[in-house]
Design an enzyme around this catalytic site. Structure first.
Site, PDB file in Angstrom:
ATOM      1  N   ASP A 130      -6.655  -2.708 -12.957  1.00  0.00           N
ATOM      2  CA  ASP A 130      -5.632  -1.574 -12.757  1.00  0.00           C
ATOM      3  C   ASP A 130      -4.502  -1.268 -13.697  1.00  0.00           C
ATOM      4  OD1 ASP A 130      -4.372   0.384 -11.092  1.00  0.00           O
ATOM      5  OD2 ASP A 130      -3.458  -1.188  -9.638  1.00  0.00           O
ATOM      6  N   ASP A 172      -4.229   6.716  -6.924  1.00  0.00           N
ATOM      7  CA  ASP A 172      -3.468   6.806  -6.179  1.00  0.00           C
ATOM      8  C   ASP A 172      -3.523   8.248  -5.302  1.00  0.00           C
ATOM      9  OD1 ASP A 172      -2.798   4.410  -6.728  1.00  0.00           O
ATOM     10  OD2 ASP A 172      -1.113   4.831  -7.401  1.00  0.00           O
TER      11      ASP A 172
HETATM   12  C1  NOJ Z   1      -1.654   1.057  -8.655  1.00  0.00           C
HETATM   13  C2  NOJ Z   1      -3.170   1.170  -8.162  1.00  0.00           C
HETATM   14  O1  NOJ Z   1      -3.650   2.466  -8.226  1.00  0.00           O
HETATM   15  C3  NOJ Z   1      -3.330   0.890  -6.629  1.00  0.00           C
HETATM   16  O2  NOJ Z   1      -4.548   1.077  -6.124  1.00  0.00           O
HETATM   17  C4  NOJ Z   1      -2.562  -0.468  -6.225  1.00  0.00           C
HETATM   18  O3  NOJ Z   1      -2.638  -0.819  -5.019  1.00  0.00           O
HETATM   19  C5  NOJ Z   1      -1.276  -0.620  -6.964  1.00  0.00           C
HETATM   20  N1  NOJ Z   1      -1.391  -0.371  -8.439  1.00  0.00           N
HETATM   21  C6  NOJ Z   1      -0.782  -2.201  -6.668  1.00  0.00           C
HETATM   22  O4  NOJ Z   1      -1.611  -3.089  -7.597  1.00  0.00           O
END
Ligand code: NOJ
Length: 924
Positions: A516, A592
């Protein structure tokens, strides 16, 4: 140091009410705030009326080709280009499989070499010598090997015209004269430079350009095409919009955009500078091979032939007015380097792109099942409870994910010792039901000498540097962090070693990886990312390679996961950032998103766009990451996700828990049904992923991939095909319980379609369908045979050897065909023949007989799957008898039943293994 992102530490998020807001636009630049974008965009202002002045061939940057500089040898034709200010070098390079490369660089005297993102290639591009070259007085005619492509270069004005194998003009480069290349410079005191040439400021950040502005840009026109697709990733419509005069250009600059907005061309996490233009039966693709920040203006227009000059005489079938889809590519650095894939069909284009940039290797079977994620599953007890919850509620699931909170202080490869004291046992327990786990590993490394990864990387000099030679530092989850430099060969080998089972304590072959924040996300950086002036191995400036950072990172992770089992097992990696070639090492999700209807709806255009751009293993967070979906939205999201390639539920740390059993009985039932439908179709999905490795064609396809002749489908983005056999039109609209479904009639206007669940034929080209909350409109196309598993178990792995039910949907001639691919689902043994491929064909032999033939067509894997049921759709009358012949066995009668209303024939227990041949005879 300022925290530039809304991604503050989770504690704050925990305390804050979860208000779903929209993106903070002011955190991100507009074209106008960037010197190169503004300058390139201004070259010729073409919006406004479609009058003929705009198409006059007075090209603004005025390049012409110097005929006496032409040289040619084998597959490379070159010449110099010149305008009043500088000289450039043009190369036209012939490649295998109807592909041609047009490259424009500074001359050899340049003070610095421009970056070419070679790691994006799957292999060195295969050159193919030109068939013939004629260098005339005003133009050169270059015919590619096997006459699959032709290039006509006009000298003055300088224009490159690309023709397909049918001798149709399909694309032009620099027709509008927007070619502009800023050469690398050494600053001369006292000399005047344009605005922003040596430095630019944004929100308190100053970007110093060591070598001056080095932008490149040119226009590419897709001739005789009205519609084009691609340029992922944007939360926007599938068909590219007209940006000129309307919005900013599409921006390609990998960014961590908090609460991204829908229907706009702002940058997101992935950048694939690729456009596919399509019209009935014709396609062309153009790949802009550049890893720097890129903006693309797009516009669809129509121009009368006469105004374009003689090249347009070659445009056939368009009447006097020729449509064209124009794209103006502008990049901050790198080369003008374009690969044209000239088709002529859309599947040819996809193969041609795949030949250059690769395909997704066959994923492990579990990874195409359902994934359960949340930020965060709190501890080992929580994981055990979630694992059990799926069993207790009779819902299949394959993977439980652990987000950043599982680590010791966001130090990746470590565990929070209190919450996860026995990770090996935890994973082992989950694996008892064939399930896997995934942990997150991000590229920012906590600045802490007590953390071995940090200490090692610091001592070995593996971090990205500032211009003064110190390590680049930024803020991310762990606080002060440094960022590994994946251009450094030592970083790559160091990173690879970190995944060995003895180094990554608590890991095992049942644990896979999530990469990520790899844009990279830097909370304290300009636009929440790395300063462009940062330096990578070999003196590469970050601005030259920004968009490929995430891809370089996941490919190093992939090497690690390969190495940990000596290449035996198939890795699974999920990445947020991506670039050309990402598909070879990772699946991508759309980041997200938000629990609202708009985000559910946009998931299809976003995943379609990635699919056609060469990245097939894609999905969106089911349920929406931010916010709390109500039951209707969640139900519809599961129904949709079940028909998209990567199927994972995920939620923000501050949302309410949403494991499926926390909802009403009805919602649980809907989710269970969606999961079971997905699992039933796993043999089909798996076969499609295998086919993708051979053809490049993605499992999730726009309708026009299967109905190439039908121009009415060009804008369609609510329905899509899964393979060639399934059409899905999940409901993505709130309070909507009837939807319009288009069922394409096909080239011969005789396609037949069957409703997936009932098997009844759906008649009509555009039907209005009841879609109560428990129902997903899904149809099987006549002429296809779809293999399914109907004994739904806890996980995909447990179903691998299960018997199959074949769904045979008859076409208008009463025939159909399909295929199945199967192997052990997890190792690379298939590469040495341990797989099985079987074909199925159902043929009407006479007015009273039909035969279904199963044939083992490849591989030597001892698959245990046998056909336990055959469901034939569209059968006009009940058979008198049904019999089977297997290899050397005598003829045996089979039980069957026929339903007159739905016209479905069910043949029971043929008990035919897919590894041997059989014939089922149906007599009416
Ligand atoms: C950003 C990511 O897009 C999300 O899916 C994740 O839960 C958070 N970072 C925390 O790691």
């Amino acid at each position: 140091m300022t925290v530039g992102s809304s991604w503050i530490v989770p504690l704050v998020l925990l305390a804050a009410p979860l208000a779903v807001e929209t993106v903070k636009r002011e955190d991100f630049k507009t074209c106008d705030q960037i010197a190169f974008c503004k300058q390139h965009r201004a070259i010729s202002v073409r919006h406004g009326s479609q009058n003929h002045h705009k198409w006059s061939l007075q090209e603004p940057t005025g390049y012409e080709l110097l005929a006496d500089s032409i040289a040619h040898s084998g597959a490379v034709w070159s010449a110099n280009l010149q305008n009043s200010q500088n000289t450039l070098k043009l190369k036209v390079i012939g490649l295998a499989d109807s592909t041609v490369r047009v490259q424009i660089d500074e001359p050899e005297t340049a003070i610095r070499k421009r970056y070419v993102p070679n790691p994006s290639f799957v292999a060195v591009p295969e050159e193919l010598a030109f068939e013939s070259v004629e260098n005339g007085a005003q133009e050169a005619k270059i015919v590619g090997g096997n006459k699959k492509v032709k290039v006509v270069v006009s000298y003055k004005p300088f224009i490159v015209n690309i023709f397909n194998e049918l001798d149709e003009l399909v694309a032009q480069v620099n027709r509008d004269g927007k070619l502009k290349v800023e050469e690398f410079r050494t600053k001369e005191e006292g000399k005047e430079y344009p605005d922003g040439f040596w430095e630019e400021r944004f929100k308190g950040f100053t970007d110093h350009k060591q070598h001056g502005s080095s932008s490149v840009g040119v226009d590419i026109s897709f001739v005789n095409f009205k519609t084009a697709y691609g340029l992922p990733e944007h939360a926007d419509a599938f068909a590219l919009r007209n940006t000129v005069g309307n919005t900013d250009p599409y921006r390609l600059y990998n960014l961590d955009v908090f609460e991204y907005e829908l229907n706009n061309p702002m940058a997101l996490y992935v950048s694939i500078p690729y456009i596919l233009a399509h019209r009935a039966n014709r396609s062309v693709g153009a790949l802009w091979f550049n890893a720097a920040e890129t903006w693309v203006d797009t516009q669809s227009s129509v121009t009368s032939k006469g105004l374009f000059g003689k090249m347009f005489d070659k445009v056939v079938g368009a009447g006097d007015n020729v449509p064209h889809f124009d794209a103006h590519f502008m990049s901050e650095s790198g080369l003008v380097d374009i690969f044209f894939f000239v088709g002529p069909t859309v599947k040819d284009v996809q193969r041609q792109n795949a030949k250059l940039t690769g395909t997704t290797p066959l994923p492990p079977l579990f990874s195409i099942g359902y994934h359960q994620c949340r930020w965060n599953y709190n501890d080992e007890q929580d994981v055990a409870a979630v694992n059990k919850g799926f069993d207790d509620h009779d819902m299949p699931m394959d993977v439980i994910w652990l987000d950043i909170e599982h680590t010791d202080g966001k130090k990746y490869f470590t565990w929070d010792k209190h919450k996860f004291p026995t990770p090996n046992d935890m994973v082992h327990k989950v694996a008892e039901n064939g399930r896997k786990m995934v942990t997150i590993v991000d590229p920012h490394i906590k600045k802490d000498d007590g953390y071995y990864v940090y200490k090692d990387a610091k001592d070995k000099g593996l971090f990205v540097k500032r211009t003064d030679g110190s390590n680049f530092e930024g803020h991310c989850w762990p606080g002060a962090s440094e960022y590994l430099d994946f251009w450094h060969p030592d970083t790559r080998s160091y990173w690879k070693d970190q995944f060995s089972f003895d180094r990554y304590v608590g890991s095992s072959s049942n644990l896979h990886i999530w990469n990520d924040m790899n844009e990279p996300s830097v909370f304290s950086g300009p636009e929440i990312t790395m300063d462009k002036e940062s330096i990578h191995y070999g003196g590469i400036e970050h601005r030259e390679v920004h968009n490929m950072y995430g891809m370089m990172y996941t490919s190093a992770t992939f090497d690690g996961l390969m190495a940990r089992t000596g290449g035996k097992e198939r890795p699974f990696i999920l990445s947020r950032a991506g670039f050309i070639g990402t598909q070879r090492t990772a699946a991508i999700w759309t980041g997200d998103n938000t629990a609202d209807w708009g985000h559910l709806e946009i998931a299809a255009p976003m995943t379609l766009s990635l699919s056609i751009a060469g990245v097939p293993f894609v999905g969106a967070d089911v349920g929406g990451f931010f916010g709390n979906p109500d039951e209707q939205l969640l139900s519809r999201w599961y129904q949709t996700g079940a028909f998209q390639p990567f199927f994972r539920a995920h939620a923000h740390i501050d949302t309410r828990r949403r494991e499926p059993w926390l909802f009403s009985e009805q919602t649980q039932g809907i989710i269970r049904e969606a999961l079971r439908t997905r699992y039933a179709l796993l043999p089909y999905w798996y076969t499609l992923f295998q086919q993708h490795t051979e053809t490049g064609v993605p499992p999730m396809r726009p309708l026009f991939y299967e109905f190439e002749n039908d121009d009415s489908l060009l804008e369609e983005q609510k329905q899509w095909m899964v393979g060639n056999g399934i059409l899905a039109r999940p409901v993505v609209e709130k309070d909507t319980f009837n939807v319009q479904v288009k069922l394409p009639r096909g080239e011969h206007k005789n396609e037949r379609w069957y409703e997936w669940v009932s098997g009844a034929e759906a008649r009509g080209e555009s039907i209005y369908v009841d879609a109560p909350i428990t129902f997903t409109p899904v149809y099987q196309r006549g002429g296809t045979i779809i293999p399914t598993w109907q004994r739904i178990r806890r996980s995909a792995t447990l179903m691998r050897d299960d018997p199959l039910t074949l769904f045979v949907a008859l076409n208008s001639e009463g025939n159909s065909k399909g295929e199945i691919y199967m192997d052990d689902g997890q190792t690379h043994d298939y590469q040495s023949g341990k797989f099985v491929k079987a074909s199925f064909t159902y043929k009407k032999e006479s007015s009273t007989t039909a035969v279904l033939e199963g044939e083992h067509v490849g591989g030597n894997f001892a698959a245990k799957n046998w056909v336990e049921r055959v469901v034939v759709r569209g059968v006009e009358s009940s058979p008198k008898k049904v019999e089977i012949t297997r290899v050397s066995d005598p003829v045996q009668p089979l039980e069957f039943s026929y339903d007159r209303d739905s016209k479905v024939l069910v043949i029971r227990k043929p008990e035919a293994l897919i590894t041997s041949s059989f014939k089922i005879h149906v007599e009416f």
